[in-house]
Every structure is written in structure tokens, then in C-alpha cells.
Design an enzyme around this catalytic site. Structure first.
Site, short mmCIF file in Angstrom:
data_model
loop_
_atom_site.label_atom_id
_atom_site.label_comp_id
_atom_site.label_asym_id
_atom_site.label_seq_id
_atom_site.Cartn_x
_atom_site.Cartn_y
_atom_site.Cartn_z
N ARG A 1 0.84 -1.21 0.00
CA ARG A 1 0.00 0.00 0.00
C ARG A 1 0.87 1.25 0.00
NH1 ARG A 1 -0.06 2.68 4.94
NH2 ARG A 1 0.42 1.49 6.83
N ASN B 1 1.89 5.00 1.57
CA ASN B 1 1.99 5.52 2.93
C ASN B 1 2.12 7.05 2.89
OD1 ASN B 1 1.81 4.86 5.68
ND2 ASN B 1 4.01 5.08 5.95
N ASN C 1 8.12 6.84 4.96
CA ASN C 1 7.40 7.78 5.81
C ASN C 1 7.75 9.22 5.48
OD1 ASN C 1 5.29 7.23 7.73
ND2 ASN C 1 6.63 5.67 8.62
N ASP D 1 8.79 8.70 12.29
CA ASP D 1 7.61 8.51 11.44
C ASP D 1 7.45 9.72 10.53
OD1 ASP D 1 5.03 7.92 10.41
OD2 ASP D 1 4.49 6.81 12.21
#
Length: 202
Positions: free
Chosen positions: A14, A16, A62, A112
């Protein structure tokens, strides 16, 4: 509406996090749902609708953000625990000269999301660390914002003068009765303005 061709057909992978460079090219990274190492990539969508692969061998793509001049990009592949920088050719968007600017110790969590301020400071959300850290462009930790919930996911500057810092959190991996504010959106004023981000030029 324009429909683009898929970048892949593997339903176990997927998209991100993503962001735009100063020329309005949109970059977005991928990851496997099960976080299998190396199955993600970083892709670029140009204003004319063409796409290309920028990086491969990524695990959890990220935070990504460009400096004011657009000649340096900061990027996080979370399991590396690093914020890396690349030189950028503004004309072509080509990345080169990868180097590590920040290495996050295990006890501080996993990097992140990422935002930059007007002085070039890097604001890094720490998954599992319950905080946002600010690092100088040289990678020196000089400010810590304790958020509370452990799973801090991203941060972004907003408000009319970009002096509001908004911080997102997650409930993923949190027990039902633990951390009642997990998943909430937090706000603070850190005393410095954020660097304006670019919009897609297409």
C-alpha cells in the site's frame, strides 16, 4: 478527472506518506502491509502525469520534506531509525549523495512523520516514543515535545502564520483501556514558524 496507470498490482503493498517538492512534483512511498523489509519504494508523480520510481528497497516509507531552497530533501524509512538527506537537482528532481543526518536511539521510538521549520530544523514524530523531537540541520537534538500517547505518527505546521504545530497519534497496538487520548490530534505553539510546503503543480 484523470486516471493514471497503477504503479503495481500487488494487493499486499500500500501507499503511505508523501509530499511535494518546490517544483510541485509529488512523491509518495509504499510499504507492505506486513512490513516485510525492502518491499516498498518511493515514487514520483510529475505535473504532466508521468510517474517514475525514485528509490527501491524501502520498508516503511514515511516522512519526506524539502528545505527552503529545494536542493536538499529529508526522508525517513522508519525501520532504519534514520532521517537521511539527499542532494536534489531542482531541474530534474534527481536525488543523490544520500547521507544520515539523524539516528534515533531505540529508547526514543521510531521516526515517522516529518516537518521543517524556517530555520531548517527537523521536527520528527516518534512512533512508540510519545514525543516529537526537533533536530538542527546538523542532526543535534535541541527540543522535545512530550505528547503523551506513545504512537505519535506525524506533525505539521499550520495556522495563518504557520506557528501552530499539529501532531497526530494512533491507537494501533494500544490496549483498549490504556492511553485514553491515543488517536487524538494535539496542538502546540513551539515558538518558531514552519516552512511553507509546496502544492502539486499538475
Amino acid at each position: 478527472m484523470t486516471t493514471l496507470e497503477p504503479l503495481w498490482d500487488d494487493e499486499s503493498v500500500r501507499m503511505n506518506d508523501g509530499g511535494c517538492d518546490r517544483q510541485g512534483r509529488f512523491y509518495c512511498g509504499s510499504m507492505a502491509y506486513d512490513e516485510t523489509p525492502g518491499r516498498g519504494s518511493l515514487y514520483r508523480l510529475d505535473p504532466d502525469g508521468t510517474t517514475r520510481t525514485v528509490l527501491t528497497g524501502v520498508t516503511v516509507s514515511n516522512g519526506i520534506a524539502w528545505n527552503a531552497d529545494g536542493d536538499t530533501v529529508y526522508y525517513i524509512d522508519s525501520p532504519t531509525r534514520r532521517v537521511d538527506a539527499f542532494d536534489v537537482d531542482p531541474g530534474t528532481g534527481r536525488f543523490s549523495a544520500r547521507r544520515t543526518v539523524v539516528h534515533v536511539a531505540a529508547e526514543h521510538g521510531v521516526p515517522d512523520g516529518l516537518a521543517l521549520d524556517v530555520d531548517g530544523g527537523l521536527w520528527v514524530a516518534l512512533w512508540g516514543g510519545g514525543a516529537v523531537h526537533r533536530y538542527t540541520p546538523e542532526g543535534v537534538l535541541d527540543e522535545v515535545i512530550d505528547v503523551g500517547p506513545s504512537q505519535v505518527t506525524a506533525c505539521a505546521f499550520g495556522g495563518p502564520d504557520l506557528t501552530d504545530l499539529y501532531i497526530t497519534t494512533s491507537r494501533q497496538g494500544i490496549a483498549q483501556d490504556a492511553q485514553p487520548t491515543a488517536g487524538a490530534l494535539f496542538h502546540c505553539r513551539p515558538g518558531i514558524a514552519g516552512l511553507p510546503t509546496a502544492a502539486f503543480a499538475g
